[in-house]
Write an enzyme that holds these catalytic residues in place. Structure first.
Site, PDB file in Angstrom:
ATOM      1  N   ASN A  35      -6.669   0.915   8.596  1.00 46.47           N
ATOM      2  CA  ASN A  35      -7.761   0.996   9.562  1.00 46.47           C
ATOM      3  C   ASN A  35      -9.004   0.234   9.102  1.00 46.47           C
ATOM      4  O   ASN A  35      -9.216   0.097   7.898  1.00 46.47           O
ATOM      5  CB  ASN A  35      -8.146   2.474   9.764  1.00 46.47           C
ATOM      6  CG  ASN A  35      -7.266   3.145  10.783  1.00 46.47           C
ATOM      7  OD1 ASN A  35      -6.901   2.537  11.780  1.00 46.47           O
ATOM      8  ND2 ASN A  35      -6.940   4.406  10.546  1.00 46.47           N
ATOM      9  N   THR A  91      -4.221  11.732   7.138  1.00 43.95           N
ATOM     10  CA  THR A  91      -3.127  11.932   8.097  1.00 43.95           C
ATOM     11  C   THR A  91      -2.014  10.963   7.711  1.00 43.95           C
ATOM     12  O   THR A  91      -2.298   9.811   7.373  1.00 43.95           O
ATOM     13  CB  THR A  91      -3.557  11.618   9.549  1.00 43.95           C
ATOM     14  OG1 THR A  91      -3.584  10.194   9.740  1.00 43.95           O
ATOM     15  CG2 THR A  91      -4.928  12.192   9.865  1.00 43.95           C
ATOM     16  N   ARG A 118       0.331  11.591  20.155  1.00 37.71           N
ATOM     17  CA  ARG A 118      -0.470  12.820  20.177  1.00 37.71           C
ATOM     18  C   ARG A 118      -0.708  13.275  21.621  1.00 37.71           C
ATOM     19  O   ARG A 118      -0.648  14.479  21.921  1.00 37.71           O
ATOM     20  CB  ARG A 118      -1.817  12.583  19.474  1.00 37.71           C
ATOM     21  CG  ARG A 118      -1.668  12.443  17.969  1.00 37.71           C
ATOM     22  CD  ARG A 118      -2.956  11.988  17.291  1.00 37.71           C
ATOM     23  NE  ARG A 118      -2.820  12.049  15.846  1.00 37.71           N
ATOM     24  CZ  ARG A 118      -3.533  11.325  14.990  1.00 37.71           C
ATOM     25  NH1 ARG A 118      -4.444  10.471  15.427  1.00 37.71           N
ATOM     26  NH2 ARG A 118      -3.356  11.457  13.686  1.00 37.71           N
ATOM     27  N   GLY A 144       0.003   4.553  -0.713  1.00 43.04           N
ATOM     28  CA  GLY A 144      -0.716   5.826  -0.728  1.00 43.04           C
ATOM     29  C   GLY A 144      -0.020   6.806   0.198  1.00 43.04           C
ATOM     30  O   GLY A 144       1.201   6.747   0.394  1.00 43.04           O
ATOM     31  N   HIS A 184      -7.901   1.860  18.630  1.00 40.86           N
ATOM     32  CA  HIS A 184      -7.389   3.055  17.938  1.00 40.86           C
ATOM     33  C   HIS A 184      -8.627   3.670  17.283  1.00 40.86           C
ATOM     34  O   HIS A 184      -8.993   3.311  16.162  1.00 40.86           O
ATOM     35  CB  HIS A 184      -6.350   2.649  16.893  1.00 40.86           C
ATOM     36  CG  HIS A 184      -5.986   3.759  15.941  1.00 40.86           C
ATOM     37  ND1 HIS A 184      -5.450   4.949  16.342  1.00 40.86           N
ATOM     38  CD2 HIS A 184      -6.110   3.836  14.586  1.00 40.86           C
ATOM     39  CE1 HIS A 184      -5.251   5.721  15.278  1.00 40.86           C
ATOM     40  NE2 HIS A 184      -5.645   5.077  14.203  1.00 40.86           N
ATOM     41  N   ASP A 208      -1.759   7.601  18.748  1.00 40.00           N
ATOM     42  CA  ASP A 208      -2.596   8.354  19.693  1.00 40.00           C
ATOM     43  C   ASP A 208      -1.783   8.718  20.942  1.00 40.00           C
ATOM     44  O   ASP A 208      -1.935   9.805  21.507  1.00 40.00           O
ATOM     45  CB  ASP A 208      -3.811   7.529  20.124  1.00 40.00           C
ATOM     46  CG  ASP A 208      -4.455   6.845  18.929  1.00 40.00           C
ATOM     47  OD1 ASP A 208      -5.586   7.187  18.573  1.00 40.00           O
ATOM     48  OD2 ASP A 208      -3.783   5.970  18.339  1.00 40.00           O
ATOM     49  N   GLY A 256       0.863  -1.192   0.000  1.00 42.91           N
ATOM     50  CA  GLY A 256       0.000   0.000   0.000  1.00 42.91           C
ATOM     51  C   GLY A 256       0.889   1.228   0.000  1.00 42.91           C
ATOM     52  O   GLY A 256       1.558   1.517   1.001  1.00 42.91           O
ATOM     53  N   TYR A 289       4.732 -10.006  -4.372  1.00 43.35           N
ATOM     54  CA  TYR A 289       4.743 -10.791  -3.122  1.00 43.35           C
ATOM     55  C   TYR A 289       6.023 -11.615  -2.961  1.00 43.35           C
ATOM     56  O   TYR A 289       6.559 -11.722  -1.859  1.00 43.35           O
ATOM     57  CB  TYR A 289       3.509 -11.696  -3.047  1.00 43.35           C
ATOM     58  CG  TYR A 289       2.258 -10.917  -2.701  1.00 43.35           C
ATOM     59  CD1 TYR A 289       2.062 -10.442  -1.404  1.00 43.35           C
ATOM     60  CD2 TYR A 289       1.306 -10.623  -3.655  1.00 43.35           C
ATOM     61  CE1 TYR A 289       0.935  -9.703  -1.074  1.00 43.35           C
ATOM     62  CE2 TYR A 289       0.167  -9.886  -3.339  1.00 43.35           C
ATOM     63  CZ  TYR A 289      -0.006  -9.434  -2.046  1.00 43.35           C
ATOM     64  OH  TYR A 289      -1.104  -8.697  -1.727  1.00 43.35           O
ATOM     65  N   ARG A 340     -13.517   5.218  11.689  1.00 45.31           N
ATOM     66  CA  ARG A 340     -12.609   4.154  11.241  1.00 45.31           C
ATOM     67  C   ARG A 340     -13.394   2.858  11.056  1.00 45.31           C
ATOM     68  O   ARG A 340     -13.083   2.043  10.206  1.00 45.31           O
ATOM     69  CB  ARG A 340     -11.488   3.963  12.255  1.00 45.31           C
ATOM     70  CG  ARG A 340     -10.532   5.154  12.316  1.00 45.31           C
ATOM     71  CD  ARG A 340      -9.394   4.900  13.287  1.00 45.31           C
ATOM     72  NE  ARG A 340      -8.506   6.047  13.399  1.00 45.31           N
ATOM     73  CZ  ARG A 340      -8.664   7.019  14.282  1.00 45.31           C
ATOM     74  NH1 ARG A 340      -9.674   7.017  15.123  1.00 45.31           N
ATOM     75  NH2 ARG A 340      -7.795   8.022  14.354  1.00 45.31           N
TER      76      ARG A 340
HETATM   77  P1  NAD Z   1      -4.530   5.918   0.252  1.00 45.20           P
HETATM   78  O1  NAD Z   1      -5.853   5.733  -0.411  1.00 45.20           O
HETATM   79  O2  NAD Z   1      -3.713   7.140  -0.032  1.00 45.20           O
HETATM   80  O3  NAD Z   1      -3.601   4.646  -0.053  1.00 45.20           O
HETATM   81  C1  NAD Z   1      -4.050   3.339  -0.029  1.00 45.20           C
HETATM   82  C2  NAD Z   1      -3.196   2.581  -1.037  1.00 45.20           C
HETATM   83  O4  NAD Z   1      -3.491   1.176  -0.902  1.00 45.20           O
HETATM   84  C3  NAD Z   1      -3.494   2.957  -2.496  1.00 45.20           C
HETATM   85  O5  NAD Z   1      -2.280   3.349  -3.144  1.00 45.20           O
HETATM   86  C4  NAD Z   1      -4.075   1.675  -3.094  1.00 45.20           C
HETATM   87  O6  NAD Z   1      -3.770   1.500  -4.467  1.00 45.20           O
HETATM   88  C5  NAD Z   1      -3.416   0.630  -2.212  1.00 45.20           C
HETATM   89  N1  NAD Z   1      -4.084  -0.681  -2.230  1.00 45.20           N
HETATM   90  C6  NAD Z   1      -5.410  -0.955  -2.190  1.00 45.20           C
HETATM   91  N2  NAD Z   1      -5.608  -2.288  -2.234  1.00 45.20           N
HETATM   92  C7  NAD Z   1      -4.383  -2.864  -2.297  1.00 45.20           C
HETATM   93  C8  NAD Z   1      -3.929  -4.206  -2.358  1.00 45.20           C
HETATM   94  N3  NAD Z   1      -4.794  -5.242  -2.390  1.00 45.20           N
HETATM   95  N4  NAD Z   1      -2.595  -4.427  -2.422  1.00 45.20           N
HETATM   96  C9  NAD Z   1      -1.711  -3.393  -2.422  1.00 45.20           C
HETATM   97  N5  NAD Z   1      -2.096  -2.110  -2.353  1.00 45.20           N
HETATM   98  C10 NAD Z   1      -3.412  -1.849  -2.298  1.00 45.20           C
HETATM   99  O7  NAD Z   1      -4.831   5.791   1.819  1.00 45.20           O
HETATM  100  P2  NAD Z   1      -3.846   6.288   3.011  1.00 45.20           P
HETATM  101  O8  NAD Z   1      -4.197   7.686   3.390  1.00 45.20           O
HETATM  102  O9  NAD Z   1      -2.457   5.922   2.662  1.00 45.20           O
HETATM  103  O10 NAD Z   1      -4.356   5.355   4.205  1.00 45.20           O
HETATM  104  C11 NAD Z   1      -4.091   3.957   4.179  1.00 45.20           C
HETATM  105  C12 NAD Z   1      -4.708   3.293   5.403  1.00 45.20           C
HETATM  106  O11 NAD Z   1      -3.987   3.711   6.580  1.00 45.20           O
HETATM  107  C13 NAD Z   1      -6.172   3.693   5.656  1.00 45.20           C
HETATM  108  O12 NAD Z   1      -6.909   2.550   6.053  1.00 45.20           O
HETATM  109  C14 NAD Z   1      -6.083   4.699   6.781  1.00 45.20           C
HETATM  110  O13 NAD Z   1      -7.268   4.788   7.536  1.00 45.20           O
HETATM  111  C15 NAD Z   1      -4.938   4.091   7.573  1.00 45.20           C
HETATM  112  N6  NAD Z   1      -4.296   4.972   8.568  1.00 45.20           N
HETATM  113  C16 NAD Z   1      -3.953   4.391   9.729  1.00 45.20           C
HETATM  114  C17 NAD Z   1      -3.385   5.147  10.741  1.00 45.20           C
HETATM  115  C18 NAD Z   1      -3.053   4.471  12.049  1.00 45.20           C
HETATM  116  O14 NAD Z   1      -2.734   5.136  13.057  1.00 45.20           O
HETATM  117  N7  NAD Z   1      -3.110   3.159  12.113  1.00 45.20           N
HETATM  118  C19 NAD Z   1      -3.131   6.507  10.543  1.00 45.20           C
HETATM  119  C20 NAD Z   1      -3.468   7.081   9.318  1.00 45.20           C
HETATM  120  C21 NAD Z   1      -4.072   6.296   8.327  1.00 45.20           C
END
Ligand code: NAD
Length: 315
Positions: free
Chosen positions: A122, A232, A153, A14, A177, A150, A12, A67, A90
């Site tokens: 999440n 975030t 923060r 993003g 969370h 958290d 992932g 993979y 979430r």
């Molecule tokens: P984003 O949409 O920018 O990125 C998600 C990425 O995942 C995309 O590039 C998408 O192509 C990729 N993706 C989707 N399915 C996939 C798969 N099967 N294999 C590989 N890649 C895949 O989202 P983001 O802002 O980067 O957020 C990602 C996640 O992190 C969200 O669920 C968000 O809520 C979570 N998050 C968690 C915390 C935490 O404290 N745990 C903090 C912030 C965000």
């Protein structure tokens, strides 16, 4: 396959995955980072962009991979999944992201991966539980970033409130969370001095009002940031870096990661955050900090909230 200690994978790419990769590149902990995304070009673009910072950091390889390329990583960080939209909780994400994890985890499990899975997407507690169940891996090797962010923060806000280095603040956010998380005030202290005593030292006397405000601000941080900039990612990127550091350096640091519970706090069969010892083996054990009755009840309620989501997601 032999695990390469200094190789990390990120699934992932993003906002969260790419920021985490950027933070990991700068950490000096790894000599190889593999980036994976269903959008291969996205992973390739991020790998190139981050690589162009290497002349200012330490030599390493950063590249897009599949993979098979991830199987000798010591840690795979999973950030794949949709993020919260403004106004979404979430837990609203659960169905969408459980679906995504059902496509990712079996790919890793069937290749008999032997490293650590660090879940970040999440709702992180639910996805950690799902990852443990779908992978069949030992629970110490599958855990979530939980309330590490958290807690950061909380420390930041307490540091501001008391005008003190936030690294001298010892306090935890525990539980989900998310909305049912708990600030464990009864054990909070500044370098061993109980929090209320330290507040008085700094001229703050309205303990109840301040604690309520700060806990609410921590809980609402993500909503506020998402409303203002849609996602975030820097805070969580530094949290990922910190957790990886504890693992790779076998620090046995006490961090509030999300791990499967087995009755230590009277809670079982759910993954949530309580302080735990984190080192090379992953989660060594959870640490029982003192909680007052109110905090114990709130932790139980947080566990019940998560269990209800798990039931709904699987039935
Ligand atoms: P984003 O949409 O920018 O990125 C998600 C990425 O995942 C995309 O590039 C998408 O192509 C990729 N993706 C989707 N399915 C996939 C798969 N099967 N294999 C590989 N890649 C895949 O989202 P983001 O802002 O980067 O957020 C990602 C996640 O992190 C969200 O669920 C968000 O809520 C979570 N998050 C968690 C915390 C935490 O404290 N745990 C903090 C912030 C965000």
């Amino acid at each position: 396959m032999n695990i390469q200690e200094r190789k990390v994978g990120v699934i992932g790419c993003g906002f969260v995955g790419s920021s985490s990769a950027f933070a990991l590149m700068q950490s000096g902990l790894f000599s190889e980072i593999v980036l994976n995304d269903v959008d291969r070009e996205r992973a390739e673009g991020e790998a190139l962009d981050i690589s162009h910072g290497l002349p200012f950091a330490k030599p390493m390889k950063i590249y897009a991979g599949d993979y098979d390329d991830l199987m000798d990583c010591s840690i795979i960080v999973i950030t794949a999944g949709a993020g919260q939209k403004p106004g979404e909780t979430r837990l609203d994400l659960v169905k969408k992201n459980v679906g995504i994890f059902k496509s990712i985890i079996p790919e890793i499990a069937k290749r008999k991966y032997e490293g650590i899975l660090l879940i970040v997407a999440n709702p992180v507690d639910i996805l950690t539980y799902v990852s443990v169940k779908l992978s069949g891996f030992p629970e110490n090797r599958v855990f979530g970033s939980g309330t590490v962010l958290d807690t950061a923060r909380l420390k930041y806000l307490l540091g501001e409130h008391l005008s003190i280095d936030n690294r001298s603040v010892h306090a935890f956010i525990i539980g989900e969370h998310g909305d049912s998380e708990i600030a464990a005030w009864s054990s909070a202290n500044v370098s061993g001095i109980p929090l209320n005593d330290f507040c008085e030292l700094r001229g703050h006397l309205e303990h109840d009002a301040s604690m309520k405000r700060i806990a609410e601000d921590v809980k609402n941080s993500a909503y506020e940031i998402i409303a203002k900039k849609k996602a975030t990612y820097y805070g969580i990127a530094m949290s990922v870096r910190r957790i990886c550091e504890a693992i790779i350096r076998d620090e046995k640091s006490i961090l509030p990661v999300s791990s499967m519970q087995h009755g230590e706090y009277g809670i079982s069969d759910v993954s949530l955050s309580v302080p735990a010892i984190v080192g090379r083996q992953g989660v060594e054990r959870v640490v029982p900090i003192d909680l007052n009755e109110e905090e114990k009840e709130a932790l139980q309620a947080s566990a019940d909230t998560l269990k209800k989501v798990i039931e709904d997601a699987f039935n």
